[in-house]
Design an enzyme around this catalytic site. Sequence first.
Site, short mmCIF file in Angstrom:
data_model
loop_
_atom_site.label_atom_id
_atom_site.label_comp_id
_atom_site.label_asym_id
_atom_site.label_seq_id
_atom_site.Cartn_x
_atom_site.Cartn_y
_atom_site.Cartn_z
N GLY A 124 0.84 -1.36 -0.11
CA GLY A 124 -0.10 -0.02 -0.09
C GLY A 124 0.96 1.14 -0.16
O GLY A 124 0.55 2.48 -0.05
N ASN A 125 2.29 0.95 -0.03
CA ASN A 125 3.15 2.08 0.09
C ASN A 125 3.14 2.88 -1.38
O ASN A 125 3.58 2.34 -2.42
CB ASN A 125 4.46 1.58 0.39
CG ASN A 125 5.66 2.72 0.62
OD1 ASN A 125 5.58 3.60 -0.51
ND2 ASN A 125 6.31 2.56 1.50
N GLY B 277 5.22 4.86 -2.61
CA GLY B 277 6.46 4.83 -3.18
C GLY B 277 6.88 3.56 -3.81
O GLY B 277 7.61 3.52 -5.05
N LYS B 278 6.52 2.52 -3.19
CA LYS B 278 6.85 1.28 -3.55
C LYS B 278 6.05 0.71 -4.76
O LYS B 278 6.47 0.12 -5.95
CB LYS B 278 6.66 0.18 -2.36
CG LYS B 278 7.64 0.17 -1.51
CD LYS B 278 7.60 -1.15 -0.66
CE LYS B 278 8.72 -1.03 0.52
NZ LYS B 278 8.73 -2.22 1.34
N ASP C 16 10.52 -6.71 -0.18
CA ASP C 16 10.87 -6.41 1.47
C ASP C 16 11.94 -5.83 1.65
O ASP C 16 12.97 -6.00 0.83
CB ASP C 16 10.84 -7.69 2.22
CG ASP C 16 10.57 -7.48 3.63
OD1 ASP C 16 9.83 -6.63 4.05
OD2 ASP C 16 11.37 -7.95 4.52
N SER C 17 12.12 -4.82 2.41
CA SER C 17 13.38 -4.06 2.63
C SER C 17 13.71 -3.63 4.09
O SER C 17 12.84 -3.87 4.89
CB SER C 17 13.55 -2.80 1.72
OG SER C 17 12.29 -2.02 1.88
#
Length: 109
Positions: free
Chosen positions: A11-12, A14-15, A73-74
């Site tokens: 839901g980010n 930027g991602k 994932d980060s």
Amino acid sequence: MIPAELVLATGNPGKIAELSALVTEWGPVRVRSLADHPEVVLPDETGATYEANAALKARAVAAATGLPALADDSGLEVDALGGAPGVQSARYGASDGERIARLLGALAG
């Protein structure tokens, strides 16, 4: 075969922008995100690696939507802290402010 529709397991914003830009080279793909599927609940990130957590999220979204899904994932890996918080970055505090304060506290010594 390239899927005609793909759900990004995030839901980010930027991602979403970053991953959408990556898949455009595949050709015409209708990119969706969790914003388009509010019924989807992501699982807890219990994996020991970024790859494991991304796979958990992608599989859950694919199962819930019936569509192919892509996830990432980060985390932040700080050499002075032996790579911490690493895969635990999202759980390093309840908010960005808490995570930053905890990180700075850990680095104070």
